[in-house]
Write a protein that holds these residues in place. Structure first.
Motif, PDB file in Angstrom:
ATOM      1  N   SER A   1      -1.559   9.728 -10.602  1.00 20.52           N
ATOM      2  CA  SER A   1      -1.291  10.788  -9.951  1.00 20.52           C
ATOM      3  C   SER A   1      -2.365  11.146  -9.126  1.00 20.52           C
ATOM      4  N   GLY A   2      -3.359  10.024  -9.030  1.00 23.71           N
ATOM      5  CA  GLY A   2      -4.483  10.502  -7.840  1.00 23.71           C
ATOM      6  C   GLY A   2      -4.209   9.830  -6.910  1.00 23.71           C
ATOM      7  N   PRO A   3      -5.316   9.429  -5.941  1.00 25.31           N
ATOM      8  CA  PRO A   3      -5.302   8.382  -4.834  1.00 25.31           C
ATOM      9  C   PRO A   3      -4.612   7.076  -5.544  1.00 25.31           C
ATOM     10  N   PRO A   4      -3.823   6.197  -4.941  1.00 25.38           N
ATOM     11  CA  PRO A   4      -3.429   4.907  -5.289  1.00 25.38           C
ATOM     12  C   PRO A   4      -4.484   4.179  -5.594  1.00 25.38           C
ATOM     13  N   PRO A   5      -4.126   2.966  -6.353  1.00 29.08           N
ATOM     14  CA  PRO A   5      -5.081   2.074  -6.615  1.00 29.08           C
ATOM     15  C   PRO A   5      -5.338   1.119  -5.690  1.00 29.08           C
ATOM     16  N   PRO A   6      -6.496   0.532  -5.348  1.00 30.71           N
ATOM     17  CA  PRO A   6      -6.669  -0.621  -4.339  1.00 30.71           C
ATOM     18  C   PRO A   6      -5.538  -1.825  -4.572  1.00 30.71           C
ATOM     19  N   LEU A   7      -5.460  -2.429  -3.625  1.00 30.52           N
ATOM     20  CA  LEU A   7      -4.560  -3.600  -3.729  1.00 30.52           C
ATOM     21  C   LEU A   7      -5.129  -4.668  -4.465  1.00 30.52           C
ATOM     22  N   ASN A   8      -4.368  -5.580  -4.776  1.00 32.58           N
ATOM     23  CA  ASN A   8      -5.036  -6.577  -5.796  1.00 32.58           C
ATOM     24  C   ASN A   8      -5.650  -7.649  -4.634  1.00 32.58           C
ATOM     25  N   GLU A   9      -6.582  -8.484  -5.207  1.00 33.73           N
ATOM     26  CA  GLU A   9      -7.217  -9.425  -4.240  1.00 33.73           C
ATOM     27  C   GLU A   9      -6.450 -10.613  -4.594  1.00 33.73           C
ATOM     28  N   ASN A  10      -5.908 -11.290  -3.421  1.00 34.93           N
ATOM     29  CA  ASN A  10      -5.137 -12.502  -3.370  1.00 34.93           C
ATOM     30  C   ASN A  10      -6.306 -13.688  -3.167  1.00 34.93           C
ATOM     31  N   ILE A  11      -6.467 -14.470  -4.251  1.00 34.82           N
ATOM     32  CA  ILE A  11      -7.430 -15.633  -4.217  1.00 34.82           C
ATOM     33  C   ILE A  11      -6.971 -16.996  -3.873  1.00 34.82           C
TER      34      ILE A  11
ATOM     35  N   ALA B   1       0.780  -1.377   0.046  1.00 35.97           N
ATOM     36  CA  ALA B   1       0.011  -0.071  -0.030  1.00 35.97           C
ATOM     37  C   ALA B   1       0.879   1.250  -0.062  1.00 35.97           C
ATOM     38  N   ASN B   2       1.818   1.347   0.954  1.00 37.79           N
ATOM     39  CA  ASN B   2       2.741   2.485   0.871  1.00 37.79           C
ATOM     40  C   ASN B   2       3.562   2.645  -0.528  1.00 37.79           C
ATOM     41  N   THR B   3       4.149   1.361  -1.060  1.00 31.65           N
ATOM     42  CA  THR B   3       4.812   1.436  -2.386  1.00 31.65           C
ATOM     43  C   THR B   3       4.069   2.261  -3.231  1.00 31.65           C
ATOM     44  N   LEU B   4       2.488   1.817  -3.594  1.00 29.46           N
ATOM     45  CA  LEU B   4       1.867   2.171  -4.630  1.00 29.46           C
ATOM     46  C   LEU B   4       1.342   3.745  -4.228  1.00 29.46           C
ATOM     47  N   LYS B   5       1.409   4.172  -3.084  1.00 32.63           N
ATOM     48  CA  LYS B   5       1.155   5.647  -2.669  1.00 32.63           C
ATOM     49  C   LYS B   5       2.389   6.459  -2.977  1.00 32.63           C
ATOM     50  N   GLU B   6       3.427   6.080  -2.576  1.00 33.69           N
ATOM     51  CA  GLU B   6       4.816   6.460  -3.159  1.00 33.69           C
ATOM     52  C   GLU B   6       4.790   6.784  -4.818  1.00 33.69           C
ATOM     53  N   PHE B   7       4.446   5.801  -5.381  1.00 31.70           N
ATOM     54  CA  PHE B   7       4.411   5.985  -6.918  1.00 31.70           C
ATOM     55  C   PHE B   7       3.294   6.958  -7.309  1.00 31.70           C
ATOM     56  N   ALA B   8       2.098   6.912  -6.534  1.00 39.64           N
ATOM     57  CA  ALA B   8       1.046   7.751  -7.003  1.00 39.64           C
ATOM     58  C   ALA B   8       1.300   9.428  -6.511  1.00 39.64           C
ATOM     59  N   THR B   9       1.922   9.690  -5.433  1.00 43.98           N
ATOM     60  CA  THR B   9       2.101  10.945  -4.809  1.00 43.98           C
ATOM     61  C   THR B   9       3.465  11.537  -4.614  1.00 43.98           C
ATOM     62  N   SER B  10       4.582  10.929  -4.801  1.00 46.94           N
ATOM     63  CA  SER B  10       5.578  11.410  -4.528  1.00 46.94           C
ATOM     64  C   SER B  10       6.167  12.645  -5.721  1.00 46.94           C
ATOM     65  N   ASP B  11       6.919  13.480  -5.173  1.00 45.03           N
ATOM     66  CA  ASP B  11       7.310  14.534  -6.048  1.00 45.03           C
ATOM     67  C   ASP B  11       8.827  14.248  -6.597  1.00 45.03           C
ATOM     68  N   HIS B  12       9.348  12.845  -6.213  1.00 42.69           N
ATOM     69  CA  HIS B  12      10.563  12.491  -6.645  1.00 42.69           C
ATOM     70  C   HIS B  12      10.628  12.663  -8.464  1.00 42.69           C
ATOM     71  N   PRO B  13      11.602  13.104  -8.752  1.00 47.66           N
ATOM     72  CA  PRO B  13      11.784  13.275 -10.212  1.00 47.66           C
ATOM     73  C   PRO B  13      11.639  11.935 -10.703  1.00 47.66           C
ATOM     74  N   TRP B  14      12.180  10.813 -10.385  1.00 45.97           N
ATOM     75  CA  TRP B  14      11.911   9.691 -11.267  1.00 45.97           C
ATOM     76  C   TRP B  14      10.263   9.231 -11.164  1.00 45.97           C
ATOM     77  N   ALA B  15       9.419   9.588  -9.921  1.00 44.93           N
ATOM     78  CA  ALA B  15       8.157   9.170  -9.898  1.00 44.93           C
ATOM     79  C   ALA B  15       7.353   9.933 -10.853  1.00 44.93           C
ATOM     80  N   VAL B  16       7.722  11.111 -11.104  1.00 49.46           N
ATOM     81  CA  VAL B  16       7.131  12.167 -11.563  1.00 49.46           C
ATOM     82  C   VAL B  16       7.142  11.459 -13.261  1.00 49.46           C
TER      83      VAL B  16
END
Length: 134
Positions: free
Chosen positions: A117-127, A87-102
């Protein structure tokens, strides 16, 4: 798949459970070429490695799955990352202002048509979570 990493030093014991988190994205027409170019120019760089440390990623593998031409299905990008907090990893990809993430968010728009660039997507469902027992 969960992996357990234990690091020891003289002051404490740190236990971290790594998760192998996977996702699949359908390419837009021309997206495969965009992905190859992005990978050549933006992986295995100091900036990439710095952002991945921030995002908590210890390993990444990406494949292009080509669909049979007669199916008219798009080619797919298959991604596998190891992280201790998806969840935190996806949040960093979606919201970080780090040049690589942009740059990554710009790439995702071009290759897949996804606005990351909005809220991070929901996590996958592991079945299914199966492992062979000894």
């Amino acid at each position: 798949m969960r992996m357990l990493f234990i690091s020891l030093n003289t002051n404490c014991v740190h236990v971290s459970k790594m998760v192998n988190y996977c996702l699949v994205l359908a390419f837009l027409p021309g997206g495969v070429e965009v992905a190859r170019k992005f990978a050549q120019e933006n992986t295995n760089t100091e900036e990439h490695d710095e952002f991945y440390r921030i995002a908590g990623i210890s390993s990444e593998h990406i494949w292009i799955q080509h669909s049979p031409p007669e199916t008219w299905s798009p080619d797919l990008e298959v991604v596998s990352i190891e992280t201790d907090d998806p969840a935190n990893t996806l949040k960093e990809f979606a919201t970080s202002d780090h040049p690589w993430a942009v740059r990554f968010r710009e790439y995702v728009k071009k290759a897949f048509g996804i606005d990351f660039s909005g809220p991070p997507p929901p996590l996958n469902e592991n079945i299914v979570n199966w492992s062979q027992t000894s």
